[in-house]
Write a protein that holds these residues in place. Structure first.
Motif, PDB file in Angstrom:
ATOM      1  N   LEU A 112      -9.668 -21.067   0.127  1.00 49.75           N
ATOM      2  CA  LEU A 112     -10.440 -20.945   1.361  1.00 49.75           C
ATOM      3  C   LEU A 112      -9.524 -20.900   2.582  1.00 49.75           C
ATOM      4  O   LEU A 112      -9.784 -20.156   3.537  1.00 49.75           O
ATOM      5  N   LEU A 113      -8.443 -21.648   2.554  1.00 49.37           N
ATOM      6  CA  LEU A 113      -7.473 -21.630   3.647  1.00 49.37           C
ATOM      7  C   LEU A 113      -6.782 -20.262   3.743  1.00 49.37           C
ATOM      8  O   LEU A 113      -6.648 -19.705   4.835  1.00 49.37           O
ATOM      9  N   VAL A 114      -6.377 -19.712   2.594  1.00 50.28           N
ATOM     10  CA  VAL A 114      -5.742 -18.392   2.590  1.00 50.28           C
ATOM     11  C   VAL A 114      -6.708 -17.342   3.139  1.00 50.28           C
ATOM     12  O   VAL A 114      -6.329 -16.490   3.939  1.00 50.28           O
ATOM     13  N   LEU A 115      -7.969 -17.405   2.722  1.00 52.13           N
ATOM     14  CA  LEU A 115      -8.961 -16.450   3.234  1.00 52.13           C
ATOM     15  C   LEU A 115      -9.146 -16.595   4.737  1.00 52.13           C
ATOM     16  O   LEU A 115      -9.227 -15.591   5.455  1.00 52.13           O
ATOM     17  N   ALA A 116      -9.213 -17.833   5.217  1.00 48.00           N
ATOM     18  CA  ALA A 116      -9.395 -18.053   6.657  1.00 48.00           C
ATOM     19  C   ALA A 116      -8.206 -17.521   7.447  1.00 48.00           C
ATOM     20  O   ALA A 116      -8.380 -16.869   8.480  1.00 48.00           O
ATOM     21  N   TRP A 158       0.907 -12.192  -5.441  1.00 45.49           N
ATOM     22  CA  TRP A 158       1.777 -13.322  -5.109  1.00 45.49           C
ATOM     23  C   TRP A 158       1.032 -14.394  -4.319  1.00 45.49           C
ATOM     24  O   TRP A 158       1.432 -15.557  -4.327  1.00 45.49           O
ATOM     25  N   ALA A 159      -0.030 -14.018  -3.637  1.00 34.07           N
ATOM     26  CA  ALA A 159      -0.827 -15.001  -2.886  1.00 34.07           C
ATOM     27  C   ALA A 159      -1.849 -15.684  -3.791  1.00 34.07           C
ATOM     28  O   ALA A 159      -2.209 -16.840  -3.565  1.00 34.07           O
ATOM     29  N   ILE A 160      -2.303 -14.978  -4.816  1.00 38.93           N
ATOM     30  CA  ILE A 160      -3.328 -15.525  -5.710  1.00 38.93           C
ATOM     31  C   ILE A 160      -2.727 -16.414  -6.793  1.00 38.93           C
ATOM     32  O   ILE A 160      -3.292 -17.455  -7.132  1.00 38.93           O
ATOM     33  N   ALA A 161      -1.574 -16.036  -7.338  1.00 40.52           N
ATOM     34  CA  ALA A 161      -0.986 -16.747  -8.478  1.00 40.52           C
ATOM     35  C   ALA A 161      -0.818 -18.254  -8.246  1.00 40.52           C
ATOM     36  O   ALA A 161      -1.231 -19.054  -9.103  1.00 40.52           O
ATOM     37  N   PRO A 162      -0.248 -18.695  -7.126  1.00 41.63           N
ATOM     38  CA  PRO A 162      -0.124 -20.147  -6.939  1.00 41.63           C
ATOM     39  C   PRO A 162      -1.486 -20.848  -6.847  1.00 41.63           C
ATOM     40  O   PRO A 162      -1.632 -21.998  -7.267  1.00 41.63           O
TER      41      PRO A 162
END
Length: 108
Positions: free
Chosen positions: A92-96, A71-75
């Motif tokens: 990159l923001l999600v990873l940070a 669900w975090a990757i799909a968008p």
């Protein structure tokens, strides 16, 4: 992306001799003129599509390896296809944010 890259090469290579000066010394007006032709527009679109799909594959594989949920990757995949650099920035923001959350309060 590989099939798109083959089609891109098929479109680009026959005119490479004429396009080489523009590729080695890009200038705005000649580039705008080239991109305003059906062949130039199609080549540019294929170029962006191949890179956006490649980026989506990288985001998917690395995101899964980092333990991101689907669900975090799909968008991010949709965003990378529609606007590649924004998809990369979002990833990159999600990873940070994930690293900050995993590190916890001790790292702050």
């Amino acid at each position: 992306p590989a099939l798109i890259a083959v089609f891109y090469a098929w479109m680009l290579l026959p005119g490479i001799r004429e396009a080489l000066p523009l590729l080695t010394n890009p200038q705005f007006e000649p580039l705008r003129t080239l991109l305003s032709t059906p062949q130039g527009f199609t080549a540019a679109w294929l170029h962006m599509l191949a890179l956006d799909l490649f980026l989506g594959g990288v985001i998917l594989r690395q995101g899964q390896a980092q333990g991101l949920r689907h669900w975090a990757i799909a968008p991010l995949l949709v965003l990378s296809l529609m606007a590649g650099p924004l998809g990369l920035l979002g990833y990159l923001l999600v990873l940070a944010l994930r690293r900050k959350r995993v590190a916890g309060p001790a790292a702050r």
